[in-house]
Design a protein around this motif. Structure first.
Motif, short mmCIF file in Angstrom:
data_model
loop_
_atom_site.label_atom_id
_atom_site.label_comp_id
_atom_site.label_asym_id
_atom_site.label_seq_id
_atom_site.Cartn_x
_atom_site.Cartn_y
_atom_site.Cartn_z
N LEU A 1 0.81 -1.21 0.00
CA LEU A 1 0.00 0.00 0.00
C LEU A 1 0.84 1.26 0.00
N MET A 2 1.99 1.22 0.67
CA MET A 2 2.87 2.38 0.70
C MET A 2 3.37 2.70 -0.71
N LYS A 3 3.68 1.65 -1.48
CA LYS A 3 4.11 1.85 -2.87
C LYS A 3 2.96 2.37 -3.72
N TRP A 4 1.78 1.82 -3.48
CA TRP A 4 0.60 2.22 -4.25
C TRP A 4 0.22 3.67 -3.95
N GLN A 5 0.33 4.08 -2.70
CA GLN A 5 0.01 5.46 -2.32
C GLN A 5 0.94 6.45 -3.01
N LYS A 6 2.21 6.09 -3.13
CA LYS A 6 3.16 6.95 -3.85
C LYS A 6 2.75 7.08 -5.31
N LYS A 7 2.29 5.97 -5.87
CA LYS A 7 1.82 5.97 -7.25
C LYS A 7 0.61 6.88 -7.41
N MET A 8 -0.29 6.86 -6.44
CA MET A 8 -1.50 7.67 -6.50
C MET A 8 -1.19 9.17 -6.43
N LEU A 9 -0.17 9.52 -5.68
CA LEU A 9 0.15 10.93 -5.45
C LEU A 9 1.23 11.46 -6.39
N LYS A 10 1.70 10.59 -7.27
CA LYS A 10 2.76 10.97 -8.20
C LYS A 10 2.24 12.00 -9.19
N LYS A 11 3.09 12.96 -9.52
CA LYS A 11 2.70 13.99 -10.48
C LYS A 11 2.57 13.39 -11.88
N SER A 12 1.77 14.04 -12.69
CA SER A 12 1.56 13.56 -14.06
C SER A 12 2.87 13.57 -14.84
N SER A 13 3.10 12.51 -15.57
CA SER A 13 4.29 12.44 -16.40
C SER A 13 4.06 13.23 -17.69
N PHE A 14 5.13 13.48 -18.40
CA PHE A 14 5.02 14.21 -19.68
C PHE A 14 4.12 13.45 -20.66
N VAL A 15 4.28 12.13 -20.69
CA VAL A 15 3.48 11.29 -21.59
C VAL A 15 1.99 11.40 -21.25
N ALA B 1 -10.43 5.46 -9.65
CA ALA B 1 -9.97 4.55 -10.71
C ALA B 1 -10.07 5.16 -12.09
N PHE B 2 -11.05 6.04 -12.30
CA PHE B 2 -11.31 6.53 -13.65
C PHE B 2 -11.35 8.05 -13.68
N SER B 3 -10.22 8.66 -13.48
CA SER B 3 -10.16 10.12 -13.55
C SER B 3 -8.74 10.55 -13.90
N SER B 4 -8.58 11.82 -14.18
CA SER B 4 -7.27 12.37 -14.52
C SER B 4 -6.37 12.38 -13.29
N ASP B 5 -5.08 12.54 -13.51
CA ASP B 5 -4.12 12.54 -12.40
C ASP B 5 -4.44 13.62 -11.38
N GLU B 6 -4.76 14.80 -11.86
CA GLU B 6 -5.04 15.93 -10.97
C GLU B 6 -6.23 15.64 -10.06
#
Length: 247
Positions: free
Chosen positions: A12-26, A153-158
């Motif tokens: 979950l700690m890894k997943w939470q970092k993924k959730m809060l990660k800023k949008s990539s250029f791609v 699950a189904f929304s933009s990064d922001e």
């Protein structure tokens, strides 16, 4: 905590970092392309998709006709519940894949019919998963939680960052239906899957795209659903342990 719960906590700690990660250029480029594609979709189709989301969401929150599986026996471990949810996800994924392939092969009209059908499959899975994790879906608060998982699950990064924060604080705060931005909710979901589902309408590849897209969407929903409930259950357990120690 059990060894399994400690392992889940690390995941979950890894997943939470993924959730809060800023949008990539791609991702930012993909969002721009998606927005451009959105302008190419007929307004009539967009209105239909938006209205479908709105109606089914209202049913989810206020309807009494959604049936769920029976409650699990008391005392099941998190590991046991995870297994049951994974089994249920496989069942719904198979249904979604067959449905996506069938409607994708049927041309534009059947391709459009896939949208509400898939939405119904997702909602049903969410209700069953909540029950398997020990939560009462008859309670409005739990239906709101389901809605937030759906948004996550189904929304933009922001938007995902804001929803994740709400889920993370769920049991320490009370959220009301009035706080939900319905327009934002509908647009986020519609925009997230529009590009994928529009490819399903292309003659010749609709069946393959429909099956693959539905598999991916259910897989994503399963991951987010399991992690949201795991996070909530472990937080509740740690809070309970803390209270016991204080006494």
């Amino acid at each position: 905590m059990t060894p399994y719960e400690r392992t889940v906590q690390k995941e979950l700690m890894k997943w939470q970092k993924k959730m809060l990660k800023k949008s990539s250029f791609v991702n930012r480029i993909s969002k721009r392309m998606q927005t451009k594609v959105q302008t190419m979709i007929p307004e009539k189709v967009q209105r239909m998709l938006t209205e479908t989301i709105k109606r089914m969401t209202q049913v989810m929150l206020f309807g009494s006709n959604i049936t769920t599986i029976k409650k699990c026996e008391e005392g099941l471990s998190l590991a046991d519940r995870d297994i049951l949810v994974e089994q249920k996800l496989k069942e719904y994924t198979k249904v979604a894949v067959v449905e996506g392939a069938g409607t994708g092969a049927g041309g534009i009209m059947l391709g459009l019919a896939d949208f509400p059908l898939l939405l119904g499959i997702k909602i049903k899975f969410l209700f069953d998963a909540a029950t398997l994790y020990g939560f009462d879906t008859k309670q409005k608060e739990e239906r709101l939680f389901i809605l937030h998982i759906f948004q996550l699950a189904f929304s933009s990064d922001e938007h995902r960052h804001r929803v994740f924060q709400t889920i993370d604080e769920w049991d320490s705060k009370k959220y009301e239906i009035e706080e939900i931005d319905w327009e934002k909710y509908q647009i986020e979901y519609r925009d997230y899957i529009d590009f994928i589902k529009m490819l399903q309408l292309v003659p010749g590849i609709g069946a393959v795209v429909g099956a693959y897209a539905n598999y991916q969407l259910l897989d994503r929903l399963g991951e987010y659903t399991m992690n949201c409930y795991r996070m909530r259950i472990l937080k509740q357990k740690m809070l309970h342990i803390g209270k016991v120690n204080d006494e």
